[in-house]
Design a protein around this motif. Structure first.
Motif, mmCIF file in Angstrom:
data_model
loop_
_atom_site.group_PDB
_atom_site.id
_atom_site.type_symbol
_atom_site.label_atom_id
_atom_site.label_comp_id
_atom_site.label_asym_id
_atom_site.label_seq_id
_atom_site.Cartn_x
_atom_site.Cartn_y
_atom_site.Cartn_z
ATOM 1 N N ALA A 335 15.636 -0.052 11.255
ATOM 2 C CA ALA A 335 16.654 -0.387 10.239
ATOM 3 C C ALA A 335 16.110 -1.431 9.274
ATOM 4 O O ALA A 335 15.187 -2.174 9.603
ATOM 5 C CB ALA A 335 17.909 -0.918 10.922
ATOM 6 N N GLY A 336 16.692 -1.493 8.082
ATOM 7 C CA GLY A 336 16.293 -2.492 7.093
ATOM 8 C C GLY A 336 17.344 -3.595 7.023
ATOM 9 O O GLY A 336 18.544 -3.315 6.997
ATOM 10 N N VAL A 337 16.875 -4.847 7.014
ATOM 11 C CA VAL A 337 17.803 -5.978 6.882
ATOM 12 C C VAL A 337 18.491 -5.913 5.520
ATOM 13 O O VAL A 337 19.714 -6.016 5.407
ATOM 14 C CB VAL A 337 17.045 -7.329 7.006
ATOM 15 C CG1 VAL A 337 17.981 -8.509 6.724
ATOM 16 C CG2 VAL A 337 16.414 -7.463 8.385
ATOM 17 N N ASN A 338 17.690 -5.699 4.467
ATOM 18 C CA ASN A 338 18.223 -5.767 3.106
ATOM 19 C C ASN A 338 19.224 -4.646 2.853
ATOM 20 O O ASN A 338 20.261 -4.847 2.212
ATOM 21 C CB ASN A 338 17.081 -5.705 2.098
ATOM 22 C CG ASN A 338 15.897 -6.538 2.571
ATOM 23 O OD1 ASN A 338 15.165 -6.106 3.464
ATOM 24 N ND2 ASN A 338 15.747 -7.726 2.038
ATOM 25 N N ARG A 339 18.908 -3.465 3.372
ATOM 26 C CA ARG A 339 19.858 -2.350 3.170
ATOM 27 C C ARG A 339 21.135 -2.562 3.978
ATOM 28 O O ARG A 339 22.219 -2.145 3.569
ATOM 29 C CB ARG A 339 19.191 -1.023 3.539
ATOM 30 C CG ARG A 339 18.153 -0.645 2.516
ATOM 31 C CD ARG A 339 17.636 0.756 2.680
ATOM 32 N NE ARG A 339 16.483 0.937 1.815
ATOM 33 C CZ ARG A 339 15.825 2.053 1.660
ATOM 34 N NH1 ARG A 339 16.202 3.136 2.333
ATOM 35 N NH2 ARG A 339 14.790 2.127 0.850
ATOM 36 N N THR A 340 21.016 -3.218 5.151
ATOM 37 C CA THR A 340 22.220 -3.514 5.934
ATOM 38 C C THR A 340 23.070 -4.547 5.192
ATOM 39 O O THR A 340 24.299 -4.428 5.123
ATOM 40 C CB THR A 340 21.830 -4.036 7.342
ATOM 41 O OG1 THR A 340 20.965 -3.075 7.949
ATOM 42 C CG2 THR A 340 23.047 -4.253 8.215
ATOM 43 N N VAL A 341 22.392 -5.549 4.615
ATOM 44 C CA VAL A 341 23.106 -6.576 3.848
ATOM 45 C C VAL A 341 23.837 -5.931 2.665
ATOM 46 O O VAL A 341 25.018 -6.212 2.412
ATOM 47 C CB VAL A 341 22.110 -7.663 3.362
ATOM 48 C CG1 VAL A 341 22.691 -8.493 2.232
ATOM 49 C CG2 VAL A 341 21.712 -8.557 4.527
ATOM 50 N N LEU A 342 23.144 -5.038 1.967
ATOM 51 C CA LEU A 342 23.769 -4.396 0.798
ATOM 52 C C LEU A 342 24.971 -3.546 1.220
ATOM 53 O O LEU A 342 26.032 -3.594 0.580
ATOM 54 C CB LEU A 342 22.725 -3.537 0.052
ATOM 55 C CG LEU A 342 23.223 -2.841 -1.211
ATOM 56 C CD1 LEU A 342 23.825 -3.821 -2.213
ATOM 57 C CD2 LEU A 342 22.073 -2.055 -1.882
ATOM 58 N N ALA A 343 24.818 -2.805 2.323
ATOM 59 C CA ALA A 343 25.936 -1.976 2.799
ATOM 60 C C ALA A 343 27.114 -2.866 3.206
ATOM 61 O O ALA A 343 28.274 -2.564 2.893
ATOM 62 C CB ALA A 343 25.487 -1.109 3.972
ATOM 63 N N ALA A 344 26.799 -3.978 3.893
ATOM 64 C CA ALA A 344 27.886 -4.875 4.339
ATOM 65 C C ALA A 344 28.602 -5.476 3.131
ATOM 66 O O ALA A 344 29.839 -5.573 3.119
ATOM 67 C CB ALA A 344 27.320 -5.973 5.231
ATOM 68 N N LEU A 345 27.836 -5.846 2.100
ATOM 69 C CA LEU A 345 28.466 -6.420 0.896
ATOM 70 C C LEU A 345 29.329 -5.381 0.186
ATOM 71 O O LEU A 345 30.452 -5.670 -0.245
ATOM 72 C CB LEU A 345 27.395 -6.936 -0.065
ATOM 73 C CG LEU A 345 26.739 -8.277 0.280
ATOM 74 C CD1 LEU A 345 25.552 -8.562 -0.632
ATOM 75 C CD2 LEU A 345 27.752 -9.416 0.185
ATOM 76 N N MET A 346 28.795 -4.149 0.061
ATOM 77 C CA MET A 346 29.559 -3.115 -0.653
ATOM 78 C C MET A 346 30.851 -2.789 0.083
ATOM 79 O O MET A 346 31.904 -2.598 -0.521
ATOM 80 C CB MET A 346 28.706 -1.855 -0.839
ATOM 81 C CG MET A 346 27.574 -2.080 -1.832
ATOM 82 S SD MET A 346 26.683 -0.591 -2.268
ATOM 83 C CE MET A 346 27.853 0.234 -3.366
ATOM 84 N N ASP A 347 30.760 -2.714 1.415
ATOM 85 C CA ASP A 347 31.949 -2.371 2.183
ATOM 86 C C ASP A 347 32.974 -3.498 2.195
ATOM 87 O O ASP A 347 34.177 -3.259 2.308
ATOM 88 C CB ASP A 347 31.551 -2.033 3.622
ATOM 89 C CG ASP A 347 31.813 -0.583 3.924
ATOM 90 O OD1 ASP A 347 31.062 0.269 3.416
ATOM 91 O OD2 ASP A 347 32.796 -0.305 4.635
ATOM 92 N N ALA A 348 32.481 -4.748 2.119
ATOM 93 C CA ALA A 348 33.393 -5.906 2.206
ATOM 94 C C ALA A 348 34.092 -6.171 0.880
ATOM 95 O O ALA A 348 35.125 -6.833 0.830
ATOM 96 C CB ALA A 348 32.600 -7.142 2.623
ATOM 97 N N TYR A 349 33.526 -5.637 -0.218
ATOM 98 C CA TYR A 349 34.066 -5.951 -1.542
ATOM 99 C C TYR A 349 35.478 -5.392 -1.710
ATOM 100 O O TYR A 349 35.741 -4.223 -1.423
ATOM 101 C CB TYR A 349 33.145 -5.350 -2.605
ATOM 102 C CG TYR A 349 33.537 -5.716 -4.009
ATOM 103 C CD1 TYR A 349 32.994 -6.833 -4.630
ATOM 104 C CD2 TYR A 349 34.457 -4.950 -4.712
ATOM 105 C CE1 TYR A 349 33.359 -7.181 -5.921
ATOM 106 C CE2 TYR A 349 34.831 -5.287 -6.003
ATOM 107 C CZ TYR A 349 34.282 -6.397 -6.603
ATOM 108 O OH TYR A 349 34.641 -6.734 -7.875
ATOM 109 N N SER A 350 36.382 -6.236 -2.150
ATOM 110 C CA SER A 350 37.705 -5.712 -2.482
ATOM 111 C C SER A 350 38.266 -6.527 -3.644
ATOM 112 O O SER A 350 37.839 -7.660 -3.883
ATOM 113 C CB SER A 350 38.648 -5.771 -1.274
ATOM 114 O OG SER A 350 38.956 -7.092 -0.972
ATOM 115 N N GLU A 351 39.160 -5.913 -4.366
ATOM 116 C CA GLU A 351 39.808 -6.601 -5.488
ATOM 117 C C GLU A 351 41.305 -6.555 -5.282
ATOM 118 O O GLU A 351 41.830 -5.552 -4.802
ATOM 119 C CB GLU A 351 39.472 -5.888 -6.812
ATOM 120 C CG GLU A 351 38.079 -6.166 -7.306
ATOM 121 C CD GLU A 351 37.778 -5.410 -8.599
ATOM 122 O OE1 GLU A 351 38.712 -4.841 -9.195
ATOM 123 O OE2 GLU A 351 36.598 -5.379 -8.977
#
Ligand code: GAP
Length: 477
Positions: A335-351
């Protein structure tokens, strides 16, 4: 992306595209473009104060989950620069290639496998040179040597995996391991990518979390691939990544790496706005006995010749119950750390947009990933007793969880700022706190507030911050 209408408030759940995260990441100190004072460096990124915490939390969660909570995995940390022979026998020198083509019209250079409909992405022409291999290992030179001294050539590792294979016997004998068992490693890898891009998704320097799970040649390898896919889906769930944004891709035979008999990629919806939204988050490969046997001195080819005359070690394993010696097979979740971070950020984003039309960003990171767990905010920063109490609470919480003190704005602004960086709890110290030794704890997701005694605060927060409970892993097959 999900839209939810609740009590007159509109919620956007998950980021609509990567650009939204790029902007949030820069605005709030997660990730900055690298070397900006010199005009930048293509596809290189620096992790800021919050980004480094988020990356560390991903790596710690992974390490805790695999190395501490299971009983069959040890960790290592091998060198980034290994003996060049490692890369010769791993097959990387010969095969770790991208296929390049040049557009004869605009002279643009591209990866042949990324060209759609035979058209140049820059000028639209279809006049190509022959495809030629380009080795993507990043080269360096060791020692004070002449520029053209071929013996000084070395590589920055393109995967952490090989550092594990060459240490297989060291770990197995020192830790008295019996099959099946795994070795985990997290660290930087480097690839001279021809077409890096999409923020931290594809860069030349990145971090991997790899685990090599060693099993008998007679194990049920395909079932073990499925087992590790399931385990990782659980772990991504524990990081707050929605299962609907993950997709399993069975890599077809013609696309398999030279060492693999089966690979399943876990893809994430990095491009929700596109027709093809999926990109690889990680892969789970059955690497057969390729790696341990290729680095071993005793392995012979069909004509009885040593396949590796340079190795000084035999990385085979003696199986006591069957009295047999063999090269273990490997199941590798990479697994990639950076890709996991990006996925976690995208999923956590809400408005959240209220009925006045004001929009607020709320980063609903899972508490274990949140860079800051609690922000301590004084309601009146000109009142020394309140400030003193807030600072003392920060200091008392810090040994238990990551806490910050902030008095750089009005309370509404401070709440909004912490919501946007994903802080699960804001602790407000007000005038009444001086009387009743209690504070207000505000929840990031519900905005509900509770009054808690200062003496109970650490325990209260720890209980609510508990990591997502991962089920005890079933025994591997
Ligand atoms: N040892 C096997 C291996 O390295 P890989 O699929 O090439 O397999 C594993 O890499 C993971 O490393 C990928 O799924 C991805 O998460 C990450 N990765 C690979 N190349 C990357 C790059 N250029 N930038 C960011 N992450 C990358």
């Amino acid at each position: 992306m999900l839209f939810v209408l609740l009590c007159g408030l509109i919620y956007f759940v998950a980021a609509p595209n990567i650009d939204t995260i790029v902007s949030l990441a820069k605005r709030r100190g997660f990730v900055f473009p690298s070397s900006e004072v010199y005009g930048g460096l293509g596809s290189a990124w620096d992790y800021g104060p919050l980004g480094v915490e988020l990356c560390n939390n991903v790596k710690q969660s992974w390490w805790r989950w695999l190395v501490y909570e299971r009983d069959d995995i040890d960790g290592v940390d091998s060198s980034i620069i290994l003996n060049r022979l490692v890369w010769k026998y791993s097959g990387h020198e010969a095969t770790f290639n991208d296929w390049l083509i040049d557009c004869r019209k605009c002279k643009g250079r591209f990866r042949a496998d990324k060209i759609v409909d035979n058209k140049c992405p820059s000028c639209g022409a279809s006049d190509w040179t022959e495809a030629r291999p380009f080795n993507t290992m990043l080269q360096t030179k060791l020692g004070a040597v002449a520029d053209d001294d071929p013996t000084a050539l070395a590589y920055l590792r393109p995967e952490t995996a090989q550092g594990i294979f060459i240490n297989f016997l060291n770990v197995q004998t020192t830790m008295r391991r019996k099959l099946p068992f795994g070795i985990a490693q997290v660290g930087k890898s480097f690839r001279n990518e021809v077409t890096p891009g999409n923020f931290i998704l594809r860069t030349r320097e990145f971090e991997q979390m790899e685990m090599e799970y060693f099993v008998s040649p007679s194990a049920e390898h395909s079932k073990l691939v499925d087992y590790w896919v399931e385990q990782y889906l659980e772990w991504f769930g524990s990081l707050g990544i929605n299962r609907e944004n993950l997709y399993l891709y069975e890599v077809p035979k013609e696309e398999l790496a030279h060492y693999s008999k089966r690979t399943v990629d876990i893809m994430y919806r990095y491009f929700p706005e596109r027709e093809k939204p999926w990109e690889e988050l990680m892969g789970i490969a059955w690497r057969t006995d390729f790696d341990l046997s290729t680095h071993s001195k005793n392995r012979l080819d069909e004509e009885g010749k040593r396949i590796n005359p340079d190795s000084t070690e035999d990385l085979s394993y003696f199986d006591e119950p069957t009295k047999q010696r063999f090269y273990p097979h490997v199941i590798e979740p990479a697994a990639g750390v950076n890709r996991t971070v990006l996925a976690a950020l995208m999923d956590a984003y809400s408005e959240r947009t209220n009925d006045k039309g004001e929009t607020r960003v709320i980063l609903k990171l899972s508490p274990q990933l949140a860079p800051i767990k609690a922000a301590i905010l004084p309601l009146a920063k000109n009142k020394p007793e309140i400030v003193g109490m807030a600072k003392a609470i920060k200091r008392s919480l810090q040994p238990v969880l990551r806490a910050v003190y902030d008095d750089t704005g009005g309370i509404g602004k401070l709440y909004a700022r912490q919501d946007e960086i994903g802080t699960p709890f804001c602790i407000t110290v007000d005038h009444q706190s001086l009387e009743d030794e209690a504070v207000t704890v505000r929840d990031r997701d519900t905005w509900e507030q509770e009054r808690i005694k200062v003496t109970d605060l650490a325990e209260h927060l720890q209980k609510r911050l508990k990591p997502y409970p991962l089920a005890t892993p079933p025994e591997p097959i």
